[in-house]
Design an enzyme around this catalytic site. Structure first.
Site, PDB file in Angstrom:
ATOM      1  N   MET A  54       0.839  -1.206   0.000  1.00 19.60           N
ATOM      2  CA  MET A  54       0.000   0.000   0.000  1.00 19.60           C
ATOM      3  C   MET A  54       0.874   1.257   0.000  1.00 19.60           C
ATOM      4  O   MET A  54       0.381   2.362   0.225  1.00 19.60           O
ATOM      5  CB  MET A  54      -0.940   0.008   1.199  1.00 19.60           C
ATOM      6  N   GLY A  55       2.166   1.075  -0.247  1.00 24.14           N
ATOM      7  CA  GLY A  55       3.040   2.236  -0.415  1.00 24.14           C
ATOM      8  C   GLY A  55       3.511   2.877   0.876  1.00 24.14           C
ATOM      9  O   GLY A  55       3.387   2.309   1.958  1.00 24.14           O
ATOM     10  N   TYR A  56       4.069   4.084   0.728  1.00 24.73           N
ATOM     11  CA  TYR A  56       4.730   4.825   1.804  1.00 24.73           C
ATOM     12  C   TYR A  56       5.856   3.950   2.365  1.00 24.73           C
ATOM     13  O   TYR A  56       5.892   3.604   3.540  1.00 24.73           O
ATOM     14  CB  TYR A  56       3.743   5.243   2.897  1.00 24.73           C
ATOM     15  N   GLU A  77      11.853   0.371   5.272  1.00 26.59           N
ATOM     16  CA  GLU A  77      12.811  -0.732   5.074  1.00 26.59           C
ATOM     17  C   GLU A  77      12.126  -2.099   4.987  1.00 26.59           C
ATOM     18  O   GLU A  77      12.650  -3.019   4.362  1.00 26.59           O
ATOM     19  CB  GLU A  77      13.856  -0.743   6.202  1.00 26.59           C
ATOM     20  N   HIS A 111       9.183  -2.828   3.481  1.00 24.13           N
ATOM     21  CA  HIS A 111       8.798  -3.013   2.076  1.00 24.13           C
ATOM     22  C   HIS A 111      10.029  -3.287   1.207  1.00 24.13           C
ATOM     23  O   HIS A 111      10.014  -4.144   0.333  1.00 24.13           O
ATOM     24  CB  HIS A 111       8.131  -1.746   1.533  1.00 24.13           C
ATOM     25  N   GLN A 113     -10.360  -3.186   1.672  1.00 22.18           N
ATOM     26  CA  GLN A 113      -9.873  -3.795   2.908  1.00 22.18           C
ATOM     27  C   GLN A 113      -9.954  -2.835   4.092  1.00 22.18           C
ATOM     28  O   GLN A 113      -9.515  -3.164   5.189  1.00 22.18           O
ATOM     29  CB  GLN A 113      -8.459  -4.355   2.723  1.00 22.18           C
ATOM     30  N   GLN A 125      -2.512 -12.287   7.602  1.00 20.41           N
ATOM     31  CA  GLN A 125      -2.644 -12.084   6.154  1.00 20.41           C
ATOM     32  C   GLN A 125      -1.845 -13.136   5.378  1.00 20.41           C
ATOM     33  O   GLN A 125      -2.357 -13.763   4.442  1.00 20.41           O
ATOM     34  CB  GLN A 125      -2.139 -10.685   5.819  1.00 20.41           C
ATOM     35  N   LEU A 163       8.557  -1.980  11.861  1.00 21.52           N
ATOM     36  CA  LEU A 163       8.314  -0.884  10.919  1.00 21.52           C
ATOM     37  C   LEU A 163       6.903  -0.980  10.364  1.00 21.52           C
ATOM     38  O   LEU A 163       6.406  -2.069  10.085  1.00 21.52           O
ATOM     39  CB  LEU A 163       9.309  -0.940   9.767  1.00 21.52           C
ATOM     40  N   SER A 201       3.990   1.688   7.977  1.00 18.57           N
ATOM     41  CA  SER A 201       3.662   3.007   7.427  1.00 18.57           C
ATOM     42  C   SER A 201       2.831   3.797   8.433  1.00 18.57           C
ATOM     43  O   SER A 201       2.837   5.025   8.428  1.00 18.57           O
ATOM     44  CB  SER A 201       2.866   2.853   6.132  1.00 18.57           C
TER      45      SER A 201
HETATM   46  P1  AMP Z   1       1.538  -2.707   3.517  1.00 19.90           P
HETATM   47  O1  AMP Z   1       2.037  -1.673   2.573  1.00 19.90           O
HETATM   48  O2  AMP Z   1       1.510  -2.266   4.937  1.00 19.90           O
HETATM   49  O3  AMP Z   1       0.249  -3.346   3.053  1.00 19.90           O
HETATM   50  O4  AMP Z   1       2.615  -3.867   3.493  1.00 19.90           O
HETATM   51  C1  AMP Z   1       3.029  -4.464   2.284  1.00 19.90           C
HETATM   52  C2  AMP Z   1       3.813  -5.692   2.602  1.00 19.90           C
HETATM   53  O5  AMP Z   1       4.938  -5.336   3.407  1.00 19.90           O
HETATM   54  C3  AMP Z   1       3.022  -6.730   3.407  1.00 19.90           C
HETATM   55  O6  AMP Z   1       3.331  -8.033   2.940  1.00 19.90           O
HETATM   56  C4  AMP Z   1       3.506  -6.510   4.804  1.00 19.90           C
HETATM   57  O7  AMP Z   1       3.421  -7.665   5.632  1.00 19.90           O
HETATM   58  C5  AMP Z   1       4.956  -6.143   4.564  1.00 19.90           C
HETATM   59  N1  AMP Z   1       5.506  -5.410   5.703  1.00 19.90           N
HETATM   60  C6  AMP Z   1       5.018  -4.273   6.262  1.00 19.90           C
HETATM   61  N2  AMP Z   1       5.775  -3.912   7.319  1.00 19.90           N
HETATM   62  C7  AMP Z   1       6.747  -4.856   7.431  1.00 19.90           C
HETATM   63  C8  AMP Z   1       7.839  -5.055   8.330  1.00 19.90           C
HETATM   64  N3  AMP Z   1       8.084  -4.227   9.339  1.00 19.90           N
HETATM   65  N4  AMP Z   1       8.621  -6.141   8.140  1.00 19.90           N
HETATM   66  C9  AMP Z   1       8.386  -7.010   7.131  1.00 19.90           C
HETATM   67  N5  AMP Z   1       7.387  -6.872   6.260  1.00 19.90           N
HETATM   68  C10 AMP Z   1       6.573  -5.809   6.397  1.00 19.90           C
END
Ligand code: AMP
Length: 282
Positions: free
Chosen positions: A30-32, A35, A37, A61, A153, A184, A186
């Protein structure tokens, strides 16, 4: 790196790559970017010939009253980072391009979506499964990487892929943390200064609960009580949404920790809702 906004254009490009025998990798986001991502991208890059990163704040979602409108966004910076981390395509669709006004097909894994985050976010995983399935249809990946931070998820997507025979290999990437232990996210930008100071203790508490389990306290209720008390002391202002100990694969609650289990929590702060988890092996 190419920025693609139209689903059909992505699908055509990926079908073309596929016909030439290229192995496509997908990292849905979902961007932003942080580390977390970026390490998913690095991981996926090593497993594929063509890396597609999707950036889509997926409206289906988000529940009513959640942060769809205010979710942090910075496409320009994200595009730069994705390119630096080896993306061949950044897919940035419009909500209207992904969902027709009369969209009516949903993918659900209800048994695994009813607990943990699903309890307070009832339609969340239906939105996640549906959008991830659509992304699989568009990008046609042989491999897709998801973070273990969103463990529920990841487990649900593995089940969806198994149940629907989707020809993609799902890789779970370990949680990337700040130096002080905070996972970490967003959404960490929503934390006040004081909350940011206390938030790393969530990880500290989960780790010490896992240690406790290893040294013989295997009763889940006892461990959950310990976590609740420790969080109240060490993360003041944090209100637990849930504290659960579950089977890492099925997400069913466990009463006694035997071999493998997962401690999973969600904590409401003033504006943020933080999730974290820790694997226990005894
Ligand atoms: P999101 O943009 O929050 O939907 O996350 C996109 C992907 O990055 C998802 O598969 C998340 O599980 C993964 N992700 C987000 N934060 C972390 C993190 N701190 N460590 C590892 N993977 C992450």
């Amino acid at each position: 790196m190419k920025i693609i906004r139209h689903p059909r254009e992505l699908q055509q490009l990926c079908m073309d790559w596929e016909s030439k025998g290229r192995r496509i990798g997908l990292v849905p986001t979902m961007g932003y970017f942080h580390e977390g991502h970026l390490s998913l991208m690095d991981d996926c890059r090593k497993r594929c010939d063509k890396l597609v990163v999707s950036l889509f704040v997926n409206p289906t979602q988000f529940g009513p009253g959640e942060d769809l409108e205010t979710y942090p966004r910075d496409e320009e910076r994200d595009a730069r980072l994705a390119e630096e981390h080896g993306a061949d395509v950044l897919f940035v669709p419009e909500p209207g391009g992904m969902y027709d006004p009369d969209h009516g097909t949903w993918i659900q894994v209800p048994e695994m979506a009813k607990g943990l985050c699903g309890a307070s976010r009832p339609d969340h995983f239906r939105g996640v499964c549906t959008v991830v399935c659509k992304l699989f249809m568009l990008a046609r990946p042989k491999v897709a990487v998801f973070g273990q931070k969103d463990w529920q998820q990841l487990a649900i997507i593995r089940r969806m892929v198994r149940d629907l025979n989707i020809p993609v290999e799902i890789t779970g990437h370990p949680i990337v943390r700040e130096a002080d232990g905070l996972a970490l996210s967003s959404r960490n930008v929503y934390l006040t200064e004081e909350e940011r100071r206390n938030a790393p203790n969530i990880h500290v508490v989960l780790r010490s609960a896992a240690e406790k389990a290893k040294s013989g306290t295997t009763n889940a209720e006892t461990l959950k009580r310990f976590i609740r008390d420790e969080l109240a002391a060490k993360v003041p202002g944090g209100r637990p949404d849930y504290i659960e100990i579950v089977d890492p694969e099925t997400l069913a609650n466990v009463n006694e920790v035997r071999q493998k289990a997962l401690i999973a929590v969600a904590i409401f702060m003033s504006r943020a809702r933080l999730i974290d988890n820790f694997s226990i092996e005894v």
